[in-house]
Design an enzyme around this catalytic site. Structure first.
Site, PDB file in Angstrom:
ATOM      1  CB  SER A  70      36.111  45.463  32.558  1.00 10.32           C
ATOM      2  OG  SER A  70      35.719  44.866  31.351  1.00 10.32           O
ATOM      3  N   GLY A  71      36.014  47.731  34.656  1.00 14.38           N
ATOM      4  CA  GLY A  71      36.443  48.210  35.959  1.00 14.38           C
ATOM      5  C   GLY A  71      35.976  49.616  36.264  1.00 14.38           C
ATOM      6  N   GLY A  92      41.832  49.652  32.412  1.00 14.99           N
ATOM      7  CA  GLY A  92      42.463  49.903  33.698  1.00 14.99           C
ATOM      8  C   GLY A  92      43.427  48.788  34.061  1.00 14.99           C
ATOM      9  CB  ALA A  93      46.287  48.047  35.289  1.00 16.20           C
ATOM     10  CG  ASP A  94      43.517  44.644  39.373  1.00 11.30           C
ATOM     11  OD1 ASP A  94      42.559  45.363  39.696  1.00 11.30           O
ATOM     12  OD2 ASP A  94      43.384  43.589  38.732  1.00 11.30           O
ATOM     13  CE  LYS A 140      43.504  44.629  31.872  1.00 11.26           C
ATOM     14  NZ  LYS A 140      42.554  45.472  32.644  1.00 11.26           N
ATOM     15  N   GLY A 141      42.518  41.736  36.237  1.00 12.78           N
ATOM     16  CA  GLY A 141      41.606  40.646  36.552  1.00 12.78           C
ATOM     17  C   GLY A 141      40.991  40.718  37.917  1.00 12.78           C
ATOM     18  N   GLY A 150      38.540  42.382  38.666  1.00 15.61           N
ATOM     19  CA  GLY A 150      37.096  42.340  38.424  1.00 15.61           C
ATOM     20  C   GLY A 150      36.641  41.093  37.705  1.00 15.61           C
ATOM     21  CD  GLU A 170      39.835  43.392  31.984  1.00 16.35           C
ATOM     22  OE1 GLU A 170      39.085  44.176  32.597  1.00 16.35           O
ATOM     23  OE2 GLU A 170      40.813  42.833  32.526  1.00 16.35           O
TER      24      GLU A 170
END
Length: 285
Positions: free
Chosen positions: A78-79, A135-137, A147-148, A150, A156
């Protein structure tokens, strides 16, 4: 720009760490680290940095080209970066006549799969995945992830955990030596709504920092996940033992999952400002 001129530019930028082919990718491992670079045929002009969106696209395309093969079940993350991965996946399915089944990690990912006409499935029908791309933050030097951002962290992590290979895609802004260098919004923690206050207090008391309920932007009240839960953003202080912290937080009653992905990612692709893709492999266990 001619291919010959582009090769010359790439050689100067990477001091011999990069090669190129007409297909666009040829990584050369560095003998001194687990990182190497890939030179790609991007639309950037020599001397001008690649913008973040273009960098996301470079990373996404490299990951899909290197890790997706015919007759695979693919976990779709996601993202914003995953949008480019699905674009490339759909393009390859169309051009190469690939047989690919997609398992999404969120409502957003599900819609992307359907919009591109890809085959949609779930973990009931396909509990084992060949590869998951997400993806990743933020990504640290050891491929520990936050992550998270979003709000899709639980699904995920479930999908990533079901995959034989978990591949991360990101732009240069997400690359850090230690978590917290780039990402300042904290570690997301999904919680049962009735427990958000005691969980927030317990996290702050046990690990320092502050855990704040994430509020929605276009609706009144808090963000509600696809699972009907709330999210706390834990703004931590300093470097932590992330494996231990992740386990300890998950043991708090009311916690569903954390946005810490420890020891899960096999490889990360970072689209860089100079038009290359940096590849980092996780530590071998």
């Amino acid at each position: 720009m001619t291919l010959k001129r582009w090769v010359g530019i790439c050689s100067k930028l990477t001091s011999g760490l990069v090669s190129i082919t007409p297909r666009g990718l040829l990584p050369l491992p560095s003998p001194r680290s687990s990182e190497h670079h890939v030179c790609v045929l991007s639309r950037s002009i020599a001397g001008c940095p690649v913008m973040a969106e273009e960098a996301k696209k470079l990373a996404a395309y490299a990951a899909v080209d290197n890790h997706v093969q015919n007759n695979q079940v693919v976990g779709v993350g996601s993202g914003s970066t995953i949008v480019y991965a699905v674009d490339r996946l759909a393009e390859r399915v169309r051009l190469e006549k690939l047989n690919i089944v997609c398992v999404p990690t969120s409502f957003q990912a599900r819609q992307l799969v359907l919009q591109h006409g890809l085959t949609l499935s779930d973990l009931d029908r396909h509990p084992e995945l060949d590869v998951a791309i997400d993806g990743a933050d933020e990504v640290d030097a050891g491929l520990t992830l936050i992550k998270g951002g979003g709000g899709c962290l639980t699904q995920e992590k479930i999908v990533a955990g079901c995959a034989k290979h978990f591949i991360v895609i990101a732009d240069y802004r997400k690359d850090s030596v230690s978590l917290g260098e780039q990402w300042k919004k904290g570690v997301p923690v999904e919680v049962i709504p009735m427990a958000y206050v005691p969980v927030a207090r317990r996290i702050a008391r046990s690990f320092g920092g502050e855990a704040v309920l994430r509020m929605a932007v276009s609706k009144a009240g808090p963000v509600v996940t696809d699972n009907g839960n709330f999210i706390l953003d834990w703004k931590f202080e300093g470097v932590q033992n992330w494996r231990e912290v992740n386990t300890d937080i998950k043991m708090i009653p009311g916690v569903v999952e954390t946005g810490l992905f420890v020891g899960m990612a096999e490889r990360a692709y970072f689209g860089m400002e100079d038009g290359t893709v940096r590849v980092r492999d996780g530590p071998t266990i």
